[in-house]
Motif scaffolding. Structure first.
Motif, PDB file in Angstrom:
ATOM      1  N   GLY A  45       6.054   4.744  -2.443  1.00  0.00           N
ATOM      2  CA  GLY A  45       7.110   5.375  -1.450  1.00  0.00           C
ATOM      3  C   GLY A  45       7.900   4.123  -0.983  1.00  0.00           C
ATOM      4  N   LYS A  46       8.646   4.399   0.184  1.00  0.00           N
ATOM      5  CA  LYS A  46       9.740   3.663   0.851  1.00  0.00           C
ATOM      6  C   LYS A  46       8.927   2.726   1.868  1.00  0.00           C
ATOM      7  CE  LYS A  46      13.462   6.490  -0.465  1.00  0.00           C
ATOM      8  NZ  LYS A  46      14.489   7.233  -0.165  1.00  0.00           N
ATOM      9  N   GLY A  47       7.802   3.061   2.354  1.00  0.00           N
ATOM     10  CA  GLY A  47       7.200   2.113   3.524  1.00  0.00           C
ATOM     11  C   GLY A  47       6.316   1.128   3.188  1.00  0.00           C
ATOM     12  N   LEU A  48       5.891   0.289   4.350  1.00  0.00           N
ATOM     13  CA  LEU A  48       5.158  -0.868   4.221  1.00  0.00           C
ATOM     14  C   LEU A  48       3.684  -0.085   3.922  1.00  0.00           C
ATOM     15  CD1 LEU A  48       6.044  -3.067   7.216  1.00  0.00           C
ATOM     16  CD2 LEU A  48       6.699  -3.402   4.998  1.00  0.00           C
ATOM     17  N   PHE A  49       2.958  -1.059   3.006  1.00  0.00           N
ATOM     18  CA  PHE A  49       1.680  -0.665   2.665  1.00  0.00           C
ATOM     19  C   PHE A  49       0.900  -2.152   2.274  1.00  0.00           C
ATOM     20  CE2 PHE A  49       4.090  -1.159  -1.227  1.00  0.00           C
ATOM     21  CZ  PHE A  49       3.262  -2.044  -2.192  1.00  0.00           C
ATOM     22  N   THR A  50      -0.284  -1.819   2.254  1.00  0.00           N
ATOM     23  CA  THR A  50      -1.354  -3.012   1.995  1.00  0.00           C
ATOM     24  C   THR A  50      -1.270  -3.307   0.528  1.00  0.00           C
ATOM     25  OG1 THR A  50      -2.475  -3.000   3.981  1.00  0.00           O
ATOM     26  CG2 THR A  50      -3.626  -4.280   2.283  1.00  0.00           C
ATOM     27  N   PRO A  99      -4.875 -12.843 -15.167  1.00  0.00           N
ATOM     28  CA  PRO A  99      -4.494 -11.192 -15.082  1.00  0.00           C
ATOM     29  C   PRO A  99      -5.174 -10.998 -13.756  1.00  0.00           C
ATOM     30  CG  PRO A  99      -5.630 -12.061 -17.146  1.00  0.00           C
ATOM     31  CD  PRO A  99      -5.845 -13.276 -16.202  1.00  0.00           C
ATOM     32  N   ILE A 100      -4.503  -9.829 -13.173  1.00  0.00           N
ATOM     33  CA  ILE A 100      -5.006  -9.245 -11.551  1.00  0.00           C
ATOM     34  C   ILE A 100      -5.291  -7.827 -11.694  1.00  0.00           C
ATOM     35  CG2 ILE A 100      -3.519 -11.079 -10.383  1.00  0.00           C
ATOM     36  CD1 ILE A 100      -1.178  -9.126  -9.985  1.00  0.00           C
ATOM     37  N   ARG A 101      -6.019  -7.348 -11.023  1.00  0.00           N
ATOM     38  CA  ARG A 101      -6.294  -5.849 -10.680  1.00  0.00           C
ATOM     39  C   ARG A 101      -5.119  -5.725  -9.369  1.00  0.00           C
ATOM     40  NH1 ARG A 101      -9.405  -1.740 -12.854  1.00  0.00           N
ATOM     41  NH2 ARG A 101      -8.464   0.275 -12.213  1.00  0.00           N
ATOM     42  N   ALA A 102      -4.213  -5.157  -9.484  1.00  0.00           N
ATOM     43  CA  ALA A 102      -3.258  -4.773  -8.169  1.00  0.00           C
ATOM     44  C   ALA A 102      -3.310  -3.463  -8.030  1.00  0.00           C
ATOM     45  CB  ALA A 102      -1.756  -5.215  -8.547  1.00  0.00           C
ATOM     46  N   VAL A 103      -3.451  -3.018  -6.656  1.00  0.00           N
ATOM     47  CA  VAL A 103      -3.498  -2.189  -6.054  1.00  0.00           C
ATOM     48  C   VAL A 103      -2.837  -1.670  -4.741  1.00  0.00           C
ATOM     49  CG1 VAL A 103      -5.887  -1.332  -7.038  1.00  0.00           C
ATOM     50  CG2 VAL A 103      -5.728  -1.983  -4.858  1.00  0.00           C
ATOM     51  N   ALA A 104      -2.100  -0.583  -4.520  1.00  0.00           N
ATOM     52  CA  ALA A 104      -1.354  -0.348  -3.300  1.00  0.00           C
ATOM     53  C   ALA A 104      -2.443   0.645  -2.422  1.00  0.00           C
ATOM     54  CB  ALA A 104      -0.147   0.465  -3.562  1.00  0.00           C
ATOM     55  N   ILE A 105      -2.567   0.191  -1.148  1.00  0.00           N
ATOM     56  CA  ILE A 105      -3.438   0.968  -0.356  1.00  0.00           C
ATOM     57  C   ILE A 105      -2.444   1.448   0.552  1.00  0.00           C
ATOM     58  CG2 ILE A 105      -5.331   0.762   1.379  1.00  0.00           C
ATOM     59  CD1 ILE A 105      -6.092  -1.841  -0.173  1.00  0.00           C
ATOM     60  N   LEU A 106      -2.225   2.728   0.793  1.00  0.00           N
ATOM     61  CA  LEU A 106      -1.346   3.494   1.601  1.00  0.00           C
ATOM     62  C   LEU A 106      -1.880   3.743   2.863  1.00  0.00           C
ATOM     63  CD1 LEU A 106       0.129   3.637  -1.157  1.00  0.00           C
ATOM     64  CD2 LEU A 106       1.184   5.815  -0.648  1.00  0.00           C
ATOM     65  N   ASP A 107      -1.162   3.691   3.953  1.00  0.00           N
ATOM     66  CA  ASP A 107      -1.805   4.045   5.207  1.00  0.00           C
ATOM     67  C   ASP A 107      -2.043   5.459   5.450  1.00  0.00           C
ATOM     68  OD1 ASP A 107      -1.616   1.262   5.866  1.00  0.00           O
ATOM     69  OD2 ASP A 107       0.599   1.585   6.838  1.00  0.00           O
ATOM     70  N   GLY A 108      -2.771   5.913   6.154  1.00  0.00           N
ATOM     71  CA  GLY A 108      -3.124   7.358   6.632  1.00  0.00           C
ATOM     72  C   GLY A 108      -3.789   8.172   5.753  1.00  0.00           C
TER      73      GLY A 108
END
Length: 215
Positions: free
Chosen positions: A186-191, A206-215
């Motif tokens: 999405g378009k907003g800030l996230f962790t 190598p990394i394990r990258a994840v996006a943690i969305l608010d709400g």
């Protein structure tokens, strides 16, 4: 809370940077023989979805294992550049369109849509890459890092790695390459949480990258 995986799976048949040895996943122990399964992993430090440190290019640069873990977690923004065609560059136009939100982000991730080509020969073709002006912005705004869903911040033809050097010289910025699934964020800030494997004198990992969305 919603969590989105931004990481490609490591396999023996995965795309690797031209000239790099492909990863090997060898079964070292089996259920039948040993009562458990264990796999011997052999791969380069910049395999798959990975992170570059300043030590990747500069002898006196910081290794990833010397960074505090906080360097790998923070507020991030995905900027959509998926309208770019082959060989076109990611310019400041895309950052300026979301300037206020980008200012608040610690990480900037560029979504080009190139990850859809993962596993094809065209993945190593004329993918979009960032300009020197974008590098200057990232440095001057003290971002923790930058990420893309392509194999490099430099074009495949640039053996000098100009953008890498500009970003990593005299900074403690990190570069994330071969991300995937950025369009889901999405378009907003996230962790963003992008934790590299921790090994001695870590030039990249190598990394394990994840996006943690608010709400």
């Amino acid at each position: 809370m919603k969590i989105i995986d931004l990481t490609h799976t490591i396999s023996e048949l995965m795309p690797i940077y031209p000239g790099t040895e492909p990863p090997k996943l060898k079964v070292a122990n089996t259920y039948e023989k040993d009562g458990f399964k264990e796999t011997l992993l052999t791969m380069s430090s910049h395999t798959g979805t990975h992170m570059d440190s300043p030590a990747h290019l500069f002898p006196n640069g910081t290794n990833l294992d010397f960074f505090p873990v906080e360097q790998f977690i923070g507020r991030a923004l995905v900027i959509d550049c998926s309208d770019l065609k082959e060989g076109e560059r990611i310019t400041m136009k895309y950052i300026n369109e979301v300037e206020k939100t980008a200012y608040r982000a610690q990480f900037i991730l560029f979504h080009t849509g190139w990850d859809k080509r993962w596993g094809t020969s065209s993945y190593f073709g004329e993918y979009p890459y960032i300009t020197e002006e974008v590098c200057e912005y990232l440095i001057c705004s003290n971002k923790k890092g930058v990420g893309l869903d392509v194999i490099s911040v430099d074009p495949i033809s640039d053996e000098n790695l100009t953008m890498h050097k500009k970003l990593l010289h005299k900074t403690d910025m990190i570069i994330m390459e071969n991300l995937t699934g950025l369009e889901k964020v999405g378009k907003g800030l996230f962790t963003l949480c992008a934790l590299p494997i921790k090994y001695d004198n870590c030039d990249g990992a190598p990394i394990r990258a994840v996006a943690i969305l608010d709400g």
